[in-house]
Design a protein around this motif. Sequence first.
Motif, PDB file in Angstrom:
ATOM      1  N   LYS A 178       0.488 -24.264  15.944  1.00 48.33           N
ATOM      2  CA  LYS A 178       1.857 -24.124  15.450  1.00 48.33           C
ATOM      3  C   LYS A 178       2.823 -24.700  16.475  1.00 48.33           C
ATOM      4  CE  LYS A 178       1.107 -19.867  12.772  1.00 48.33           C
ATOM      5  NZ  LYS A 178       1.520 -18.435  12.618  1.00 48.33           N
ATOM      6  N   HIS A 179       3.968 -25.156  15.978  1.00 55.06           N
ATOM      7  CA  HIS A 179       4.984 -25.733  16.869  1.00 55.06           C
ATOM      8  C   HIS A 179       6.332 -25.046  16.678  1.00 55.06           C
ATOM      9  CE1 HIS A 179       1.851 -28.873  16.557  1.00 55.06           C
ATOM     10  NE2 HIS A 179       2.156 -29.090  17.819  1.00 55.06           N
ATOM     11  N   SER A 180       6.300 -23.808  16.232  1.00 52.07           N
ATOM     12  CA  SER A 180       7.529 -23.034  16.113  1.00 52.07           C
ATOM     13  C   SER A 180       8.079 -22.740  17.507  1.00 52.07           C
ATOM     14  CB  SER A 180       7.255 -21.716  15.383  1.00 52.07           C
ATOM     15  OG  SER A 180       6.413 -20.892  16.177  1.00 52.07           O
ATOM     16  N   LEU A 181       9.315 -22.290  17.556  1.00 47.92           N
ATOM     17  CA  LEU A 181       9.905 -21.955  18.849  1.00 47.92           C
ATOM     18  C   LEU A 181       9.093 -20.873  19.548  1.00 47.92           C
ATOM     19  CD1 LEU A 181      12.344 -23.181  20.264  1.00 47.92           C
ATOM     20  CD2 LEU A 181      13.725 -21.256  19.466  1.00 47.92           C
ATOM     21  N   ASP A 182       8.683 -19.853  18.805  1.00 50.01           N
ATOM     22  CA  ASP A 182       7.886 -18.773  19.409  1.00 50.01           C
ATOM     23  C   ASP A 182       6.553 -19.295  19.940  1.00 50.01           C
ATOM     24  OD1 ASP A 182       9.678 -16.619  19.055  1.00 50.01           O
ATOM     25  OD2 ASP A 182       9.088 -16.422  16.960  1.00 50.01           O
ATOM     26  N   ALA A 183       5.897 -20.157  19.164  1.00 48.82           N
ATOM     27  CA  ALA A 183       4.599 -20.702  19.595  1.00 48.82           C
ATOM     28  C   ALA A 183       4.765 -21.549  20.852  1.00 48.82           C
ATOM     29  CB  ALA A 183       3.980 -21.527  18.470  1.00 48.82           C
ATOM     30  N   LEU A 184       5.835 -22.314  20.923  1.00 48.89           N
ATOM     31  CA  LEU A 184       6.067 -23.163  22.099  1.00 48.89           C
ATOM     32  C   LEU A 184       6.426 -22.333  23.327  1.00 48.89           C
ATOM     33  CD1 LEU A 184       8.024 -26.086  20.431  1.00 48.89           C
ATOM     34  CD2 LEU A 184       5.716 -26.186  21.363  1.00 48.89           C
ATOM     35  N   ILE A 185       7.222 -21.287  23.121  1.00 43.56           N
ATOM     36  CA  ILE A 185       7.555 -20.406  24.245  1.00 43.56           C
ATOM     37  C   ILE A 185       6.278 -19.780  24.809  1.00 43.56           C
ATOM     38  CG2 ILE A 185       8.664 -18.213  24.846  1.00 43.56           C
ATOM     39  CD1 ILE A 185      10.940 -19.034  22.897  1.00 43.56           C
TER      40      ILE A 185
ATOM     41  N   ARG B 150      16.080 -13.413  21.341  1.00 42.24           N
ATOM     42  CA  ARG B 150      15.527 -14.351  20.359  1.00 42.24           C
ATOM     43  C   ARG B 150      16.261 -14.217  19.023  1.00 42.24           C
ATOM     44  NH1 ARG B 150      14.091 -17.969  17.621  1.00 42.24           N
ATOM     45  NH2 ARG B 150      12.000 -18.457  16.916  1.00 42.24           N
ATOM     46  N   HIS B 151      16.485 -15.352  18.384  1.00 48.62           N
ATOM     47  CA  HIS B 151      17.193 -15.495  17.110  1.00 48.62           C
ATOM     48  C   HIS B 151      18.707 -15.415  17.239  1.00 48.62           C
ATOM     49  CE1 HIS B 151      13.475 -15.708  14.927  1.00 48.62           C
ATOM     50  NE2 HIS B 151      13.111 -14.521  15.339  1.00 48.62           N
ATOM     51  N   ARG B 152      19.206 -15.302  18.466  1.00 45.82           N
ATOM     52  CA  ARG B 152      20.626 -15.533  18.685  1.00 45.82           C
ATOM     53  C   ARG B 152      20.778 -16.978  19.147  1.00 45.82           C
ATOM     54  NH1 ARG B 152      24.083 -11.404  19.927  1.00 45.82           N
ATOM     55  NH2 ARG B 152      25.579 -13.118  20.209  1.00 45.82           N
ATOM     56  N   ALA B 153      21.871 -17.617  18.758  1.00 44.38           N
ATOM     57  CA  ALA B 153      22.050 -19.039  19.063  1.00 44.38           C
ATOM     58  C   ALA B 153      22.012 -19.303  20.565  1.00 44.38           C
ATOM     59  CB  ALA B 153      23.369 -19.538  18.470  1.00 44.38           C
ATOM     60  N   THR B 154      22.584 -18.400  21.361  1.00 46.73           N
ATOM     61  CA  THR B 154      22.616 -18.614  22.805  1.00 46.73           C
ATOM     62  C   THR B 154      21.209 -18.596  23.409  1.00 46.73           C
ATOM     63  OG1 THR B 154      23.143 -16.263  22.969  1.00 46.73           O
ATOM     64  CG2 THR B 154      24.966 -17.808  23.229  1.00 46.73           C
ATOM     65  N   PHE B 155      20.393 -17.634  23.012  1.00 43.52           N
ATOM     66  CA  PHE B 155      19.026 -17.550  23.530  1.00 43.52           C
ATOM     67  C   PHE B 155      18.221 -18.766  23.056  1.00 43.52           C
ATOM     68  CE2 PHE B 155      14.574 -16.589  23.480  1.00 43.52           C
ATOM     69  CZ  PHE B 155      14.346 -15.765  24.565  1.00 43.52           C
ATOM     70  N   ASP B 156      18.288 -19.054  21.763  1.00 45.47           N
ATOM     71  CA  ASP B 156      17.452 -20.113  21.206  1.00 45.47           C
ATOM     72  C   ASP B 156      17.831 -21.486  21.758  1.00 45.47           C
ATOM     73  OD1 ASP B 156      16.294 -18.074  19.822  1.00 45.47           O
ATOM     74  OD2 ASP B 156      16.843 -18.772  17.827  1.00 45.47           O
ATOM     75  N   ALA B 157      19.136 -21.727  21.972  1.00 47.45           N
ATOM     76  CA  ALA B 157      19.553 -23.010  22.554  1.00 47.45           C
ATOM     77  C   ALA B 157      19.064 -23.126  23.996  1.00 47.45           C
ATOM     78  CB  ALA B 157      21.071 -23.160  22.492  1.00 47.45           C
ATOM     79  N   TYR B 158      19.165 -22.043  24.750  1.00 45.29           N
ATOM     80  CA  TYR B 158      18.698 -22.058  26.136  1.00 45.29           C
ATOM     81  C   TYR B 158      17.182 -22.277  26.185  1.00 45.29           C
ATOM     82  CZ  TYR B 158      18.110 -20.622  31.017  1.00 45.29           C
ATOM     83  OH  TYR B 158      17.798 -20.582  32.351  1.00 45.29           O
ATOM     84  N   ALA B 159      16.444 -21.569  25.322  1.00 43.36           N
ATOM     85  CA  ALA B 159      14.985 -21.728  25.284  1.00 43.36           C
ATOM     86  C   ALA B 159      14.606 -23.152  24.872  1.00 43.36           C
ATOM     87  CB  ALA B 159      14.375 -20.713  24.326  1.00 43.36           C
ATOM     88  N   THR B 160      15.311 -23.693  23.897  1.00 42.61           N
ATOM     89  CA  THR B 160      15.041 -25.063  23.450  1.00 42.61           C
ATOM     90  C   THR B 160      15.302 -26.058  24.574  1.00 42.61           C
ATOM     91  OG1 THR B 160      15.572 -24.490  21.154  1.00 42.61           O
ATOM     92  CG2 THR B 160      15.638 -26.824  21.735  1.00 42.61           C
ATOM     93  N   ALA B 161      16.364 -25.824  25.342  1.00 45.26           N
ATOM     94  CA  ALA B 161      16.656 -26.697  26.483  1.00 45.26           C
ATOM     95  C   ALA B 161      15.516 -26.676  27.496  1.00 45.26           C
ATOM     96  CB  ALA B 161      17.966 -26.278  27.146  1.00 45.26           C
ATOM     97  N   GLN B 162      15.003 -25.491  27.801  1.00 42.40           N
ATOM     98  CA  GLN B 162      13.906 -25.374  28.775  1.00 42.40           C
ATOM     99  C   GLN B 162      12.635 -26.046  28.242  1.00 42.40           C
ATOM    100  OE1 GLN B 162      14.924 -24.723  31.479  1.00 42.40           O
ATOM    101  NE2 GLN B 162      15.879 -22.750  31.808  1.00 42.40           N
ATOM    102  N   LEU B 163      12.378 -25.897  26.960  1.00 40.07           N
ATOM    103  CA  LEU B 163      11.200 -26.535  26.362  1.00 40.07           C
ATOM    104  C   LEU B 163      11.349 -28.053  26.370  1.00 40.07           C
ATOM    105  CD1 LEU B 163      10.697 -24.085  23.373  1.00 40.07           C
ATOM    106  CD2 LEU B 163       9.149 -24.344  25.326  1.00 40.07           C
ATOM    107  N   LEU B 164      12.548 -28.540  26.051  1.00 40.04           N
ATOM    108  CA  LEU B 164      12.795 -29.985  26.065  1.00 40.04           C
ATOM    109  C   LEU B 164      12.552 -30.554  27.463  1.00 40.04           C
ATOM    110  CD1 LEU B 164      13.865 -32.675  24.957  1.00 40.04           C
ATOM    111  CD2 LEU B 164      16.183 -31.833  25.427  1.00 40.04           C
ATOM    112  N   ILE B 165      13.060 -29.881  28.476  1.00 42.40           N
ATOM    113  CA  ILE B 165      12.897 -30.347  29.858  1.00 42.40           C
ATOM    114  C   ILE B 165      11.415 -30.392  30.235  1.00 42.40           C
ATOM    115  CG2 ILE B 165      13.320 -29.715  32.267  1.00 42.40           C
ATOM    116  CD1 ILE B 165      16.051 -28.503  31.128  1.00 42.40           C
ATOM    117  N   ALA B 166      10.666 -29.360  29.836  1.00 41.26           N
ATOM    118  CA  ALA B 166       9.231 -29.316  30.144  1.00 41.26           C
ATOM    119  C   ALA B 166       8.483 -30.435  29.440  1.00 41.26           C
ATOM    120  CB  ALA B 166       8.659 -27.956  29.745  1.00 41.26           C
ATOM    121  N   MET B 167       8.793 -30.677  28.168  1.00 41.89           N
ATOM    122  CA  MET B 167       8.105 -31.728  27.415  1.00 41.89           C
ATOM    123  C   MET B 167       8.513 -33.114  27.894  1.00 41.89           C
ATOM    124  SD  MET B 167       7.826 -30.288  23.491  1.00 41.89           S
ATOM    125  CE  MET B 167       9.544 -29.822  23.276  1.00 41.89           C
TER     126      MET B 167
END
Length: 200
Positions: free
Chosen positions: A130-137, A151-168
């Motif tokens: 799976k490639h959902s946000l939870d699976a990637l985290i 999780r599921h608040r825009a601030t948390f999810d945007a921050y988590a997405t930023a960290q995942l983007l940087i890692a990838m």
Amino acid sequence: MNFSSWPTLLVADIEGNGNNPPDLVEVAVFPVRDGQADKTTAGAWRTKPNRPVTPFAARVHGLTNQVLEDKPGWEEIRDEVHTMLGTAWIAAHNAHVDYRVLSAHLPKWQPAGVIDTLRLAKATYPDLPKHSLDALIEHVAPDLREAPAQRHRATFDAYATAQLLIAMADRYETWEHLVAAAVPPGLPGAPEPEQEPSQW
């Protein structure tokens, strides 16, 4: 990856009121600078929707009608959000959705490009079930100790997405390689398809 070569990039996430199409109830934007999510210049807005938040949406993100009762309407914050986004690149998870909804709310907004971390994750981790946000985290295990809200608040999810983007992104040699893997066809910034050489 040489992060200093990146253009201005903002990681965005939105939450809606549960209608289709949705009214926005929360928008969060985190700039990525030098390979870091910049919390000092991040933007976050909560807004009272024109239509009530559905019970299902409220259960997901916790932003109830009561919580949003005293928040400004979209018209009051629209220009501020538009100014923050400017003409920068944006990144989001399943970016088609965020781009479509933000474009509907900001008709004059035109980002330089749109990176989809879901598309990027499928290219980077093809064997992940799976490639959902939870699976990637769970798979990447980014440091989210400084993530705002939950999780599921825009601030948390945007921050988590930023960290995942940087890692990838660290797995790609150049910005151009990243764009080729991460920008869906038809969205701003998508590479032009290579033309077949003419036989004539």
